[in-house]
Motif scaffolding. Structure first.
Motif, mmCIF file in Angstrom:
data_model
loop_
_atom_site.group_PDB
_atom_site.id
_atom_site.type_symbol
_atom_site.label_atom_id
_atom_site.label_comp_id
_atom_site.label_asym_id
_atom_site.label_seq_id
_atom_site.Cartn_x
_atom_site.Cartn_y
_atom_site.Cartn_z
ATOM 1 N N THR A 1 0.823 -1.198 0.000
ATOM 2 C CA THR A 1 0.000 0.000 0.000
ATOM 3 C C THR A 1 0.861 1.254 0.000
ATOM 4 O O THR A 1 1.803 1.377 0.776
ATOM 5 C CB THR A 1 -0.919 0.015 1.230
ATOM 6 N N HIS A 2 0.533 2.185 -0.877
ATOM 7 C CA HIS A 2 1.237 3.460 -0.920
ATOM 8 C C HIS A 2 0.793 4.297 0.280
ATOM 9 O O HIS A 2 -0.383 4.292 0.645
ATOM 10 C CB HIS A 2 0.910 4.185 -2.225
ATOM 11 N N ASP B 1 -2.360 6.287 -0.062
ATOM 12 C CA ASP B 1 -3.648 5.606 -0.167
ATOM 13 C C ASP B 1 -4.401 5.656 1.155
ATOM 14 O O ASP B 1 -5.629 5.617 1.185
ATOM 15 C CB ASP B 1 -3.460 4.145 -0.584
ATOM 16 N N ARG C 1 -8.577 5.535 0.364
ATOM 17 C CA ARG C 1 -8.802 5.213 -1.044
ATOM 18 C C ARG C 1 -9.837 4.112 -1.197
ATOM 19 O O ARG C 1 -10.717 4.169 -2.070
ATOM 20 C CB ARG C 1 -7.493 4.768 -1.708
ATOM 21 N N ASP C 2 -9.763 3.092 -0.340
ATOM 22 C CA ASP C 2 -10.665 1.937 -0.448
ATOM 23 C C ASP C 2 -11.833 2.073 0.526
ATOM 24 O O ASP C 2 -11.734 2.766 1.549
ATOM 25 C CB ASP C 2 -9.892 0.644 -0.155
ATOM 26 N N VAL D 1 -10.502 13.914 -5.123
ATOM 27 C CA VAL D 1 -9.304 13.530 -5.863
ATOM 28 C C VAL D 1 -8.101 13.926 -5.015
ATOM 29 O O VAL D 1 -8.121 14.933 -4.314
ATOM 30 C CB VAL D 1 -9.225 14.186 -7.252
ATOM 31 N N GLN D 2 -7.100 13.113 -5.087
ATOM 32 C CA GLN D 2 -5.830 13.399 -4.418
ATOM 33 C C GLN D 2 -4.836 13.805 -5.500
ATOM 34 O O GLN D 2 -4.632 13.074 -6.473
ATOM 35 C CB GLN D 2 -5.330 12.167 -3.673
ATOM 36 N N ARG E 1 -3.548 11.971 -8.662
ATOM 37 C CA ARG E 1 -2.910 10.689 -8.383
ATOM 38 C C ARG E 1 -3.939 9.570 -8.284
ATOM 39 O O ARG E 1 -3.761 8.485 -8.823
ATOM 40 C CB ARG E 1 -2.102 10.763 -7.080
ATOM 41 N N THR E 2 -5.031 9.836 -7.563
ATOM 42 C CA THR E 2 -6.058 8.813 -7.372
ATOM 43 C C THR E 2 -7.332 9.467 -6.859
ATOM 44 O O THR E 2 -7.316 10.620 -6.411
ATOM 45 C CB THR E 2 -5.596 7.743 -6.353
ATOM 46 N N GLU E 3 -8.432 8.750 -6.936
ATOM 47 C CA GLU E 3 -9.648 9.160 -6.250
ATOM 48 C C GLU E 3 -9.581 8.653 -4.817
ATOM 49 O O GLU E 3 -8.949 7.629 -4.535
ATOM 50 C CB GLU E 3 -10.887 8.603 -6.947
ATOM 51 N N ILE E 4 -10.204 9.362 -3.908
ATOM 52 C CA ILE E 4 -10.135 9.005 -2.497
ATOM 53 C C ILE E 4 -11.436 9.424 -1.819
ATOM 54 O O ILE E 4 -12.116 10.339 -2.282
ATOM 55 C CB ILE E 4 -8.892 9.667 -1.840
#
Length: 226
Positions: free
Chosen positions: A2-3, A6, A66-67, A84-85, A215-218
């Motif tokens: 895991t980052h 996250d 994130r999850d 969003v991150q 970078r990712t959705e969160i």
């Protein structure tokens, strides 16, 4: 693996926020007078029970994950939003000369809290200024805009509490202050990151113009007791 971004709250509570964290190895939260964030070590029943115990009787606990996260027993989800991150590798060149920017600290705490209460840039408690790295713009001695640092972990520091008094909006102050905070983070060898609700497309575009990338959705999840 895991980052750390996250699970940014858990990562911060175990490193940059360790001195102001409350709880145990199963779940942690930031001290209530400083902030509202918490996280469980994992999704085991033991960790979720420990996280539930950190939700105040009167108030909220915020998760940033994130999850998906199961709702801890004895709590309810007050609100959940998709964000969003964004992370920054390099700032784009500034298009305008910035206004005079000043460092903010303990002496400015009351004004900082008042500005954040008025503009609601995100959760901000009376002692949030203790997280450090805050800068602002004053007009006629009055604090009219600010930005600062929040979550900290090895290699990453969050830009947060970016806000401008309604009477001074439209002058690019938030942009200048975000650049100031992000530039200082980069100069220290860390990567700036921030969170923005996915529905705030104009704000996302503003950050993208500075060099931030998604970078990712969160998820931002707000818990209270049942």
């Amino acid at each position: 693996m895991t980052h750390p971004l996250d699970r940014p709250v858990w990562s911060a509570l175990g490193s940059g926020w360790a001195e102001i964290a409350e709880g145990d190895a199963r779940a942690l939260r930031i001290a209530p007078d400083i902030g509202v964030f918490g996280a469980a070590r994992d999704q085991s029943p033991e960790s979720l029970d420990a996280l539930a115990a950190l939700v105040p009787d009167q108030g909220e606990l915020w998760l940033v994950e994130r999850d998906p996260v199961p709702t801890p027993p004895g709590t309810r989800v007050v609100k959940e939003g998709l964000a969003v991150q964004m992370v920054l590798d390099q700032l784009t060149p500034a298009l305008r000369k910035p206004p005079p920017i000043t460092a903010l600290g303990e002496a400015d705490a009351a004004e900082m809290f008042a500005l954040a209460t008025l503009t609601e840039p995100g959760p901000y408690a009376r002692q949030t200024h203790r997280l450090g790295g805050f800068v602002g713009v004053r007009e006629g001695g009055r604090l009219v805009a600010m930005a600062g640092e929040r979550m900290r972990m090895p290699g990453y520091i969050e830009v947060s509490a970016v806000c401008t008094h309604p009477d001074w909006r439209g002058r690019g102050l938030a942009r200048h202050l975000t650049r100031e905070v992000a530039g200082a983070i980069l100069a220290r060898g860390s990567v700036p990151f921030l969170h923005c609700y996915a529905s705030h497309t104009a704000t996302i575009a503003l950050y993208a113009a500075m060099g931030f990338r998604i970078r990712t959705e969160i998820r931002a999840i707000i818990l209270s007791r049942v």
